[in-house]
Each structure stands twice: as structure tokens, then as C-alpha cells.
Design an enzyme around this catalytic site. Structure first.
Site, PDB file in Angstrom:
ATOM      1  N   LYS A 133       1.171  -1.177   0.181  1.00  0.00           N
ATOM      2  CA  LYS A 133       0.382   0.280   0.154  1.00  0.00           C
ATOM      3  C   LYS A 133       0.886   1.047   0.464  1.00  0.00           C
ATOM      4  CE  LYS A 133      -1.751   2.745   3.313  1.00  0.00           C
ATOM      5  NZ  LYS A 133      -1.945   3.803   2.148  1.00  0.00           N
TER       6      LYS A 133
ATOM      7  N   GLU B 207      10.372   1.810  10.183  1.00  0.00           N
ATOM      8  CA  GLU B 207      10.951   3.231   9.511  1.00  0.00           C
ATOM      9  C   GLU B 207      10.216   4.565  10.197  1.00  0.00           C
ATOM     10  OE1 GLU B 207      14.138   2.485   9.198  1.00  0.00           O
ATOM     11  OE2 GLU B 207      13.719   0.128   8.622  1.00  0.00           O
TER      12      GLU B 207
ATOM     13  N   CYS C 242      13.216  12.019   5.387  1.00  0.00           N
ATOM     14  CA  CYS C 242      13.347  11.276   6.916  1.00  0.00           C
ATOM     15  C   CYS C 242      14.844  11.241   7.191  1.00  0.00           C
ATOM     16  CB  CYS C 242      13.268   9.798   7.158  1.00  0.00           C
ATOM     17  SG  CYS C 242      13.484   8.540   5.622  1.00  0.00           S
TER      18      CYS C 242
ATOM     19  N   GLU D 104       9.751  17.198  14.009  1.00  0.00           N
ATOM     20  CA  GLU D 104       9.792  16.842  12.652  1.00  0.00           C
ATOM     21  C   GLU D 104       9.403  17.330  11.642  1.00  0.00           C
ATOM     22  OE1 GLU D 104       8.700  13.697  10.522  1.00  0.00           O
ATOM     23  OE2 GLU D 104      10.932  13.076   9.505  1.00  0.00           O
TER      24      GLU D 104
HETATM   25  P1  NAD Z   1       1.822   9.179   7.283  1.00  0.00           P
HETATM   26  O1  NAD Z   1       2.146   8.308   8.712  1.00  0.00           O
HETATM   27  O2  NAD Z   1       1.152  10.221   7.297  1.00  0.00           O
HETATM   28  O3  NAD Z   1       1.576   7.676   6.854  1.00  0.00           O
HETATM   29  C1  NAD Z   1       2.300   6.750   6.125  1.00  0.00           C
HETATM   30  C2  NAD Z   1       1.643   5.140   5.379  1.00  0.00           C
HETATM   31  O4  NAD Z   1       0.905   5.031   6.833  1.00  0.00           O
HETATM   32  C3  NAD Z   1       0.779   6.242   4.149  1.00  0.00           C
HETATM   33  O5  NAD Z   1       0.391   5.167   3.147  1.00  0.00           O
HETATM   34  C4  NAD Z   1      -1.083   6.146   5.024  1.00  0.00           C
HETATM   35  O6  NAD Z   1      -1.998   6.199   3.564  1.00  0.00           O
HETATM   36  C5  NAD Z   1      -0.900   4.693   6.377  1.00  0.00           C
HETATM   37  N1  NAD Z   1      -1.467   5.221   7.365  1.00  0.00           N
HETATM   38  C6  NAD Z   1      -2.251   6.638   7.695  1.00  0.00           C
HETATM   39  N2  NAD Z   1      -2.227   5.802   9.041  1.00  0.00           N
HETATM   40  C7  NAD Z   1      -2.590   5.379   8.789  1.00  0.00           C
HETATM   41  C8  NAD Z   1      -3.543   3.983   9.856  1.00  0.00           C
HETATM   42  N3  NAD Z   1      -4.166   4.635  11.317  1.00  0.00           N
HETATM   43  N4  NAD Z   1      -2.908   2.397   9.423  1.00  0.00           N
HETATM   44  C9  NAD Z   1      -2.401   2.549   8.912  1.00  0.00           C
HETATM   45  N5  NAD Z   1      -1.464   2.886   7.940  1.00  0.00           N
HETATM   46  C10 NAD Z   1      -1.959   4.768   7.853  1.00  0.00           C
HETATM   47  O7  NAD Z   1       3.678   9.326   6.835  1.00  0.00           O
HETATM   48  P2  NAD Z   1       3.566   9.641   5.707  1.00  0.00           P
HETATM   49  O8  NAD Z   1       3.308  11.751   6.121  1.00  0.00           O
HETATM   50  O9  NAD Z   1       2.862   9.099   4.241  1.00  0.00           O
HETATM   51  O10 NAD Z   1       4.878  10.423   5.657  1.00  0.00           O
HETATM   52  C11 NAD Z   1       5.795  11.243   6.504  1.00  0.00           C
HETATM   53  C12 NAD Z   1       6.707  10.645   7.453  1.00  0.00           C
HETATM   54  O11 NAD Z   1       7.872   9.371   6.632  1.00  0.00           O
HETATM   55  C13 NAD Z   1       7.487  11.228   8.138  1.00  0.00           C
HETATM   56  O12 NAD Z   1       7.639  11.171   9.193  1.00  0.00           O
HETATM   57  C14 NAD Z   1       9.323  11.143   7.702  1.00  0.00           C
HETATM   58  O13 NAD Z   1      10.281  10.868   8.609  1.00  0.00           O
HETATM   59  C15 NAD Z   1       8.809   9.295   7.541  1.00  0.00           C
HETATM   60  N6  NAD Z   1       9.406   8.269   6.891  1.00  0.00           N
HETATM   61  C16 NAD Z   1      10.269   7.744   7.071  1.00  0.00           C
HETATM   62  C17 NAD Z   1      11.314   6.882   6.640  1.00  0.00           C
HETATM   63  C18 NAD Z   1      12.195   6.210   8.002  1.00  0.00           C
HETATM   64  O14 NAD Z   1      13.079   5.493   6.269  1.00  0.00           O
HETATM   65  N7  NAD Z   1      12.342   6.362   8.696  1.00  0.00           N
HETATM   66  C19 NAD Z   1      11.494   7.343   5.429  1.00  0.00           C
HETATM   67  C20 NAD Z   1      10.831   8.284   4.601  1.00  0.00           C
HETATM   68  C21 NAD Z   1       9.559   9.376   5.460  1.00  0.00           C
END
Ligand code: NAD
Length: 493
Positions: free
Chosen positions: A177, A250, A284, A385
Site C-alpha cells: 500500500k 521506519e 526522513c 520533524e
Molecule cells: P504517514 O504516517 O501519514 O503515512 C504513511 C502511510 O501510512 C501512508 O501510506 C498512509 O496512508 C498510512 N496510514 C496513515 N494512517 C494510518 C493508520 N492509522 N493505520 C495504517 N496506515 C496508516 O506518513 P507520511 O506523511 O506519508 O510520510 C511522512 C513521514 O514518513 C515522516 O515522518 C517521515 O520521517 C517518515 N519517513 C520515514 C522514513 C524512514 O525510513 N525512517 C522514510 C521516509 C519517510
């Protein structure tokens, strides 16, 4: 680019989501709708999980040898390379990432990761153990089962490679997803590779929270690998407890970029700019806290701001563009709100902090590269962040203070250290509590090297042997070799 409407890909077929709802994919450079994706509900996610479960249990994938599975992965890598230009354009249009970035980083990385994991036969082979007892003992690496993968929007193609390639080579089946904010490139890959894998081995669910939650709660998902925000990761941990599924999380970061006065300052300036302004800071591992040694503080900030001000900001698909828009206007507004917080808490705005002037930026999600000086590590802009192009500069004096400030964060994803003193670099690296330390460089990810977080940046690793073994479970097989064939267990009573 023609607008494209994507359905869900379940059990080898493109299918309509149960409620037949769609979400628009918007080009953040222009505000135009460039396609739609299906908005999956929980029932759709469960359908995909059942397809993946049936495929797993049938043995059509898990019973193949690693070499055989590797041949499929090679074909996927080849298909991605064959469509490289198109995929780079889709990714730039859908995310606002510059075409230079998607062409030279995202697409090749995705293909290379499949090619790399295609060849890890030895790592997943049985391992004989030398045991001081009359037994023949070995470890076998079994697949875990159904792996659900949920990804963030900032590197859609790269996350696809990082999660799917090791999960598949280890013999698992997958429900993938991507983020609803950026699904087009991955959906296009599913079209490109359609027919390569047996049905049900790799399934696509698009949509948001509803679909993600169903995957996290499903008792038929054996492992969930997640890339996203720390808060979402925490919710997922709670939901995943339903069947104690294995997790790999992650999460976010607030990485320190430490520049000592003895560093090669030209290199440090370049690395610092990449560390916070590549992909418009939506990384990230962004070096969003710049820790500058007092002796070079003013000079370094002046040079940095001069460079940041000359970036060519524009449409991500234009080859001249160095700095594109953010993912969408809602995210831009969240970044602008942090800029206001920074000003209010007393940081000094050196440059940027606003939407650039000009008609070409009106419909997109643009914001100027932003630098704040005189930041205290306790300020909101140093602790939270922002996930955008906002650099918080903090002054330090001496090694001890640099380490103390660097570690004073709930996150622990990555760090950078710039110095010409090797002993100093080693000392500082050893003291930093984070999963990656780059010394005199920034942003190198290698298929061979594990990547992941300490503290609230998550747990588990991607890439490398450690990342591969996340997708396998170790089974110990122990065969009695007692002379005469009556082992201690057989003669106990
Ligand atoms: P997000 O947590 O809002 O969403 C990530 C994913 O989770 C999306 O596919 C979303 O649809 C899904 N999602 C949202 N709520 C959910 C729930 N309650 N249950 C299950 N799935 C759910 O994050 P984002 O805004 O898409 O991305 C930004 C974040 O990702 C930042 O905090 C960034 O640091 C982090 N990130 C981490 C890494 C790493 O490798 N550590 C890499 C890239 C991004």
C-alpha cells in the site's frame, strides 16, 4: 502525460474497489489532476490479504528455490529499467521531486534493489552450526508468510524496491500500500510487471488510513513493514498486537548535521545543502538541525544562505529546476506554520520562509528554501520533524557539546559529521545514538548496508543482510548423532 485511472491489483487482476471511490492524484507543481487511484476500504485490503495468503499457502512462491525467485526479481528489475524515463516523469509529476532526482536516484535505485536481492541466495541458505554435542544442527530461513507493506509519499519507487524485493526473495507474498498522496509510479509498475509473478504473490491496495488500518489489524497478515510518521507507527503497533504480527517500523527523524571548524568547508556547505534541500527537505534523514562550531558560525551561515537563495525553483518536470514544490498545499501550509512558530520562539530567519513571488508558483505547493539561525535545541523547530526545507542552525563549542545537542532528540535516524580529524570523527560517530552516521558525506544508501532508526525513529532494518533477515524466520533443525542412536532425551526416564 495522459491522466491515468488506476484500480486495485488483487490476485493478478485489476479490480474495482468495493465502494468504487477514487482519489485524485495532483501534480504539486501545477495543481492539475494527473490521474486517479482507487480508494480501498478495509474489505478491499482484506480481499488482497486473502489472495496473498492463498498464494503463500499454495507453495507456488514459497516452495521455489531462492535462485528461482531471483530470476523473477531480475525480470522485475529489467522491466523497471526498460520504462525508466516514463517512471521518472510520473514520479516527478506526482510528487514534485525534480526530474534530475527521479531520473538519477529514484528509478535506478528501485531497479538496482530488485537486482541486488535477486542474488542473495547464499544469505538465505541453510547454515550448519558447530555445537559441542552429538547433534547435527542447522538454521533454515523460512519465509514469514503474508507481508503487508505500507509506505510514505516521499520516495514511492524506492520504498517499493526496499520492501518488496527482500520480502519476495525470502519467499513471502505481499500486499503493498503506497501513500494516497503518491501512488501513480507504483501503480504503473504493477502494470509493467503484470504477468511476471504468479497470481496473488504481489497485490496492490491504494487509499489511505482505512486500508492501512485493515492491514495492521488483519490476523492473516504475518508481518507489517511500515514507513511513515512516528505517531502512525505507534498506532500501528497497537493494532498489530491483534495477532502479534512482526513489525518493522521506519519512522521520523530530526537528524543533526555537525560541522566542525576543521572540516573542508566547501564540502560541508555542499553536503549541508543536499542534506536539507534535496527533495525539498522531505526526507526522513534530512539534516534539519545544523550544528555549527562557534568559530565558523557566521561565515558558514552567510555562505549557505547565499547558495540557497540562488536555487532555481520551478516545475519539477523541467530539467533546469533545482528545487521543486512540496507534495501538496496542505503540507506546505504545515511547513509555513512551523516557520511562524520559529519566528515566535525567537529564532532568526536568515532566508526563505514564504511562498516564492511569481505567477508560476501560484497553483503549486512551493515554498522557498528556509534557514533559521540562533536556534536553541529546545525550540519547536529543533525538536519536531517539519519534513520540509527548513534548516535550524544551532551554535556549539567543542566535541562534548556537539554530541550532547545531537543526541538531545526523541529521534535517532541519522547524523552527519564534517571534520578532517579522523579520530574526532570516530569518537563522535561512536557516541551518536542513531542508525546511520555519514562522515564528510551525505545520503549514501547502499543495498549492502542496513538502514533504520534508534529511539522513536523506529526499529528493524531495511537493506543489507539485516534488512533481508527481517523477512525470514530462523528455524533450528537438530538431528541426533549420538553413537548408537539413543540420545540423552531417549534415555532420560
Ligand atoms: P504517514 O504516517 O501519514 O503515512 C504513511 C502511510 O501510512 C501512508 O501510506 C498512509 O496512508 C498510512 N496510514 C496513515 N494512517 C494510518 C493508520 N492509522 N493505520 C495504517 N496506515 C496508516 O506518513 P507520511 O506523511 O506519508 O510520510 C511522512 C513521514 O514518513 C515522516 O515522518 C517521515 O520521517 C517518515 N519517513 C520515514 C522514513 C524512514 O525510513 N525512517 C522514510 C521516509 C519517510
Amino acid at each position: 502525460m495522459n491522466a491515468k485511472n488506476y484500480k486495485l491489483f488483487i490476485n493478478g487482476q485489476w479490480v474495482v474497489a468495493e465502494k468504487d471511490e477514487e482519489l485524485p492524484s495532483i501534480n504539486p507543481s501545477t495543481g492539475e489532476v494527473i490521474g486517479t487511484i482507487a480508494k480501498a476500504q478495509g474489505a478491499d485490503a482484506n480481499r488482497a490479504v486473502q489472495a496473498a495468503k492463498a498464494a503463500f499457502l499454495s507453495g507456488v512462491w514459497s516452495n521455489l528455490t531462492t535462485e528461482e525467485r531471483g530470476q523473477y526479481l531480475e525480470k522485475i528489475a529489467e522491466a523497471i529499467r526498460h520504462h525508466a524515463k516514463e517512471l521518472a516523469e510520473i514520479e516527478s509529476a506526482d510528487t514534485g521531486k525534480t526530474i534530475k532526482h527521479t531520473t538519477f536516484i529514484d528509478v535506478p535505485t528501485c531497479a538496482d534493489t530488485f537486482a541486488y536481492f535477486a542474488k542473495v541466495h547464499k544469505e538465505l541458505g541453510d547454515k550448519k552450526l558447530a555445537i559441542g554435542a552429538p547433534v547435527e544442527s542447522k538454521i533454515c530461513y523460512d519465509p514469514i508468510g503474508v507481508v503487508a507493506a505500507i509506505a510514505a509519499w516521499n520516495y514511492p519507487l524506492i520504498f517499493f524496491g526496499w520492501k518488496v524485493a527482500p520480502a519476495l526473495i525470502a519467499g513471502n507474498t505481499v500486499v503493498y500500500k503506497p501513500s494516497s498522496a503518491a501512488s501513480l509510479s507504483v501503480a504503473r509498475i504493477f502494470e509493467i510487471i503484470q504477468g511476471i509473478l504468479p497470481n496473488g504473490v504481489l497485490n496492490l491496495i491504494t487509499g489511505g488510513k482505512e486500508a492501512g488500518e485493515a492491514l495492521a489489524k488483519s490476523v492473516d497478515v504475518d508481518m507489517l513493514t511500515f514507513t511513515g510518521g512516528t505517531q502512525t507507527g505507534q498506532e500501528i503497533m497497537r493494532m498489530a498486537s491483534a495477532n502479534t504480527k512482526k513489525l518493522c517500523l521506519e519512522l521520523g527523524g530530526k537528524s543533526p548535521n555537525i560541522v566542525f571548524a576543521d572540516a573542508n568547508l566547501d564540502a560541508a556547505i555542499g553536503g549541508t545543502l543536499s542534506g536539507i534541500f534535496m527533495n525539498q527537505g522531505q526526507m526522513c534523514v534530512a539534516g534539519s538541525r545544523l550544528l555549527l562550531e562557534d568559530k565558523i558560525y557566521d561565515e558558514f551561515i552567510e555562505r549557505l544562505a547565499k547558495e540557497a537563495k540562488r536555487f532555481k525553483i520551478g516545475n519539477a518536470l523541467d530539467y533546469q529546476t533545482e528545487f521543486g514544490p512540496l507534495i501538496n498545499t496542505a503540507h506546505r501550509d504545515s511547513v509555513l506554520a512551523y516557520v511562524e512558530k520559529g519566528k515566535k520562539e525567537g529564532a532568526r530567519l536568515v532566508c526563505g520562509g514564504k511562498i516564492p513571488d511569481g505567477a508560476e508558483y501560484k497553483n503549486g505547493a512551493f515554498i522557498e528554501p528556509t534557514i533559521f539561525a540562533d536556534v536553541k535545541n529546545s525550540m519547536t523547530i529543533a525538536q519536531e520533524e517539519i519534513f520540509g526545507p527548513v534548516l535550524s542552525v544551532i551554535k556549539f563549542s567543542g566535541i562534548e557539546e556537539a554530541i550532547k545537542i545531537a543526541n538531545d532528540s526523541k529521534y535517532g535516524l541519522a547524523a552527519m559529521v564534517w571534520t578532517n580529524d579522523k579520530a574526532k570523527a570516530e569518537l563522535v560517530s561512536s557516541q551518536l545514538r542513531c542508525g546511520t552516521v555519514w562522515v564528510n558525506t551525505y545520503g549514501g544508501f547502499y543495498n549492502e548496508a542496513p538502514f533504520g532508526g534508534y529511539k522513536q525513529s523506529g526499529f528493524g532494518r531495511e537493506l543489507g543482510l539485516e534488512g533481508l533477515l527481517e523477512y525470514a524466520q530462523a528455524k533450528h533443525v537438530c538431528i541426533d548423532k549420538t553413537p548408537g542412536g539413543i540420545s540423552l532425551a531417549s534415555s532420560w526416564f
